[in-house]
Every structure is written in structure tokens, then in C-alpha cells.
Motif scaffolding. Structure first.
Motif, short mmCIF file in Angstrom:
data_model
loop_
_atom_site.label_atom_id
_atom_site.label_comp_id
_atom_site.label_asym_id
_atom_site.label_seq_id
_atom_site.Cartn_x
_atom_site.Cartn_y
_atom_site.Cartn_z
N ARG A 94 0.83 -1.21 0.00
CA ARG A 94 0.00 0.00 0.00
C ARG A 94 0.86 1.25 0.00
O ARG A 94 0.54 2.23 -0.67
CB ARG A 94 -0.96 -0.01 1.18
CG ARG A 94 -1.97 -1.15 1.07
CD ARG A 94 -3.13 -0.97 1.96
NE ARG A 94 -3.85 0.24 1.60
CZ ARG A 94 -4.73 0.84 2.38
NH1 ARG A 94 -5.01 0.33 3.56
NH2 ARG A 94 -5.34 1.92 2.00
N THR A 98 0.97 4.14 -3.00
CA THR A 98 0.81 5.57 -2.76
C THR A 98 2.03 6.33 -3.29
O THR A 98 1.89 7.31 -4.02
CB THR A 98 0.62 5.84 -1.25
OG1 THR A 98 -0.52 5.12 -0.80
CG2 THR A 98 0.44 7.32 -0.97
N ASP A 157 -5.20 4.15 -2.95
CA ASP A 157 -3.82 4.48 -2.59
C ASP A 157 -3.15 5.31 -3.69
O ASP A 157 -2.43 6.27 -3.39
CB ASP A 157 -3.02 3.20 -2.34
CG ASP A 157 -3.51 2.44 -1.12
OD1 ASP A 157 -4.17 3.04 -0.26
OD2 ASP A 157 -3.21 1.23 -1.03
#
Length: 195
Positions: A94, A98, A157
Motif C-alpha cells: 500500500r 501511494t 492508494d
């Protein structure tokens, strides 16, 4: 069977994308100035790197992915299970999802700020980055051979990273001042007319 994959292939494709982005920047530099052209080239490179990182299998060629082993829908389990980290960035998939969109968001602002229409272009560009993320996830769903999974958490994300990048780009505007990137000046041009 998907014939390519692995970190070496990813790095090679990113290097090729860097050469293409540099060529595009060089072509645009004469008309728009080298500073803006370099920012545009970096934006192109960041978009290509996102594509490579998300659509090339990270652990080598996966071989055959059976029909029984692939999902026929995107996972809507927001924040659900994700693989442990990636070789470049520890801390989980994750965080990588991002971080990979942050440069694109930042460069979007710096490229668009050259024109007065940036207040429209940046939100549209942010929407385009969100659309790019959705397109990547749909490609992962349809192309089972790349051994990737479609997950709505990845889109969340990715968009979060793009928004963080836009905020960083806005913070950098007073330092970079891309609106001052004009055409390359020539020696025949009077000094008074130069910016």
C-alpha cells in the motif's frame, strides 16, 4: 504464458522510457525552454514508470496462470490483505502504491503552472491520474497472464499519492517558478525584451 518479468526487465523498460522522455524533452526545449521541457519529460517518465511497476510481474515471468486461479472481478475489500512490501520500498504494498503516484502529481502541477489555465488543468490532470489508476487495475483484471490482481484499494492508494504529489507541487511552486520558463532566448534578441 507471460514471457517477461522481474526487476531486471522493469529497470530496462524504465531506462528505455527515460531515453524516450529525454528525446521528447529535447524536442520541446527549443519551443518551451529547457526547464519546462525537462519537467514535462520527467512527468512522462513518471507515468511510464507507473505502468512498468504495475503491469510487469515483479517476481519474474509467472508462466501460466490458470483460469481457476484468477479472479473474475475486482476486490472491493478496501484496506484488505496486500502482499508484504516490495524490493525497493519496505513497509507494504500500500505504501508503494501511494508513493509511486506522488512524482506524477507533483510534476503535473509544475508542468501546468506555466499557463494561467493551471487552476483547471491541475484538477483535470488529477482526474486523469485517477483514470490511469483505474485503467491499470482493469488491465490487471483482464490480463490474467501478468499475475496481478485488481483491487479498489490500489486505486484509493494511487489517488492518495497523486493528491499528496499535487500538494507537494503547490508547495514547490514558489521555489521552481515554472511560469518564468519562457522560450530560449537568442543572441539577436535585445536584452530589454528578455525575461
Amino acid at each position: 504464458m507471460f514471457p517477461v518479468g522481474g526487476v531486471g526487465v522493469m529497470l530496462l523498460l524504465i531506462a528505455v522510457a527515460a531515453l524516450v522522455a529525454a528525446a521528447v524533452a529535447a524536442a520541446l526545449a527549443r519551443r518551451f525552454g529547457w526547464q519546462w521541457a525537462a519537467l514535462f519529460g520527467l512527468l512522462l517518465l513518471s507515468l511510464a514508470a507507473i505502468g512498468v511497476l504495475t503491469l510487469i510481474p515483479a517476481n519474474g515471468a509467472p508462466g501460466i496462470v490458470s483460469a481457476e486461479g484468477r479472479l473474475d472481478h475486482c476486490s472491493w475489500d478496501i484496506g484488505g490483505p496486500a502482499p508484504d512490501g516490495f524490493w525497493i520500498l519496505p513497509g507494504g504494498q500500500r505504501l508503494l502504491n501511494t508513493a509511486v503516484f506522488v512524482p506524477a502529481g507533483m510534476l503535473l502541477v509544475l508542468v501546468a503552472a506555466r499557463w494561467r489555465s493551471a487552476w483547471v488543468t491541475v484538477p483535470l490532470g488529477l482526474a486523469a491520474l485517477a483514470g490511469y489508476s483505474v485503467l491499470i487495475e482493469l488491465t490487471q483484471l483482464e490480463a490474467a497472464r501478468i499475475d496481478r490482481a485488481c483491487d479498489v484499494t490500489d486505486v484509493i492508494d494511487n489517488v492518495t499519492g497523486a493528491v499528496v504529489g499535487v500538494l507537494i507541487g503547490i508547495a514547490l511552486l514558489p521555489v521552481v517558478r515554472p511560469w518564468r520558463f519562457g522560450r530560449a532566448t537568442t543572441s539577436r534578441e535585445p536584452v530589454a525584451s528578455r525575461r
